[in-house]
Write a protein that holds these residues in place. Structure first.
Motif, PDB file in Angstrom:
ATOM      1  N   SER A  86     -14.994 -18.129  25.116  1.00  0.00           N
ATOM      2  CA  SER A  86     -15.859 -19.301  25.212  1.00  0.00           C
ATOM      3  C   SER A  86     -15.658 -20.227  24.014  1.00  0.00           C
ATOM      4  O   SER A  86     -15.514 -21.444  24.166  1.00  0.00           O
ATOM      5  CB  SER A  86     -17.314 -18.855  25.304  1.00  0.00           C
ATOM      6  N   ARG A  87     -15.645 -19.655  22.822  1.00  0.00           N
ATOM      7  CA  ARG A  87     -15.505 -20.468  21.610  1.00  0.00           C
ATOM      8  C   ARG A  87     -14.135 -21.134  21.547  1.00  0.00           C
ATOM      9  O   ARG A  87     -14.023 -22.295  21.153  1.00  0.00           O
ATOM     10  CB  ARG A  87     -15.758 -19.615  20.371  1.00  0.00           C
ATOM     11  N   LEU A  88     -13.101 -20.377  21.924  1.00  0.00           N
ATOM     12  CA  LEU A  88     -11.753 -20.961  21.912  1.00  0.00           C
ATOM     13  C   LEU A  88     -11.640 -22.071  22.954  1.00  0.00           C
ATOM     14  O   LEU A  88     -11.043 -23.119  22.693  1.00  0.00           O
ATOM     15  CB  LEU A  88     -10.708 -19.878  22.169  1.00  0.00           C
ATOM     16  N   ALA A  89     -12.215 -21.838  24.130  1.00  0.00           N
ATOM     17  CA  ALA A  89     -12.143 -22.833  25.201  1.00  0.00           C
ATOM     18  C   ALA A  89     -12.828 -24.126  24.779  1.00  0.00           C
ATOM     19  O   ALA A  89     -12.306 -25.221  25.037  1.00  0.00           O
ATOM     20  CB  ALA A  89     -12.781 -22.287  26.478  1.00  0.00           C
ATOM     21  N   SER A  90     -13.965 -24.014  24.108  1.00  0.00           N
ATOM     22  CA  SER A  90     -14.662 -25.216  23.670  1.00  0.00           C
ATOM     23  C   SER A  90     -13.869 -25.949  22.595  1.00  0.00           C
ATOM     24  O   SER A  90     -13.856 -27.185  22.554  1.00  0.00           O
ATOM     25  CB  SER A  90     -16.069 -24.883  23.172  1.00  0.00           C
ATOM     26  N   ARG A  91     -13.175 -25.204  21.736  1.00  0.00           N
ATOM     27  CA  ARG A  91     -12.345 -25.845  20.707  1.00  0.00           C
ATOM     28  C   ARG A  91     -11.127 -26.519  21.307  1.00  0.00           C
ATOM     29  O   ARG A  91     -10.724 -27.601  20.858  1.00  0.00           O
ATOM     30  CB  ARG A  91     -11.925 -24.807  19.659  1.00  0.00           C
ATOM     31  N   VAL A  92     -10.539 -25.883  22.336  1.00  0.00           N
ATOM     32  CA  VAL A  92      -9.396 -26.509  23.025  1.00  0.00           C
ATOM     33  C   VAL A  92      -9.850 -27.778  23.730  1.00  0.00           C
ATOM     34  O   VAL A  92      -9.174 -28.807  23.694  1.00  0.00           O
ATOM     35  CB  VAL A  92      -8.748 -25.511  24.014  1.00  0.00           C
ATOM     36  N   LYS A  93     -11.010 -27.694  24.365  1.00  0.00           N
ATOM     37  CA  LYS A  93     -11.538 -28.845  25.094  1.00  0.00           C
ATOM     38  C   LYS A  93     -11.853 -30.001  24.137  1.00  0.00           C
ATOM     39  O   LYS A  93     -11.682 -31.174  24.487  1.00  0.00           O
ATOM     40  CB  LYS A  93     -12.807 -28.431  25.842  1.00  0.00           C
ATOM     41  N   ALA A  94     -12.271 -29.676  22.921  1.00  0.00           N
ATOM     42  CA  ALA A  94     -12.623 -30.699  21.932  1.00  0.00           C
ATOM     43  C   ALA A  94     -11.390 -31.485  21.457  1.00  0.00           C
ATOM     44  O   ALA A  94     -11.529 -32.575  20.914  1.00  0.00           O
ATOM     45  CB  ALA A  94     -13.317 -30.066  20.740  1.00  0.00           C
ATOM     46  N   LEU A  95     -10.193 -30.919  21.657  1.00  0.00           N
ATOM     47  CA  LEU A  95      -8.964 -31.611  21.246  1.00  0.00           C
ATOM     48  C   LEU A  95      -8.714 -32.853  22.087  1.00  0.00           C
ATOM     49  O   LEU A  95      -7.994 -33.757  21.655  1.00  0.00           O
ATOM     50  CB  LEU A  95      -7.754 -30.679  21.360  1.00  0.00           C
ATOM     51  N   ALA A  96      -9.267 -32.888  23.291  1.00  0.00           N
ATOM     52  CA  ALA A  96      -8.980 -34.000  24.221  1.00  0.00           C
ATOM     53  C   ALA A  96      -9.489 -35.335  23.687  1.00  0.00           C
ATOM     54  O   ALA A  96     -10.533 -35.434  23.112  1.00  0.00           O
ATOM     55  CB  ALA A  96      -9.637 -33.708  25.567  1.00  0.00           C
TER      56      ALA A  96
END
Length: 87
Positions: A77-87
């Motif tokens: 969950s935490r990694l996914a939110s960080r990846v999503k924040a790159l957009a």
């Protein structure tokens, strides 16, 4: 020290299981490190691909008893939110 045949066998099994679990943990950490490096580089496509490959590895660790289900879910969950924040 193991004396009875049963305790000798258990000690041997524990050593084998320890080695297997250690390898699994190391493999999971490698996948997580790849995601972290992709996030640090700022490449969202690479980070998303790394996360996609790390996710099943984390869940495999759960089914094999290396880590708790909530721990793996939290990490994903935490990694996914960080990846999503790159957009």
């Amino acid at each position: 020290m193991a004396n009875s045949p049963q305790s000798k066998k258990r000690a041997k099994q524990n050593e084998a299981r320890y080695a297997i679990n250690k390898a699994r943990r190391s493999r999971i950490r490698t996948y997580l490190r790849k995601v972290e490096e992709a996030i640090a580089s700022g490449d969202q496509d690479a980070a998303a691909a790394a996360l996609k490959s790390a996710q099943p590895e984390l869940m495999r660790g759960v089914t094999k008893g290396v880590m708790h289900k909530n721990t793996a879910s939290r990490k994903v969950s935490r990694l996914a939110s960080r990846v999503k924040a790159l957009a």
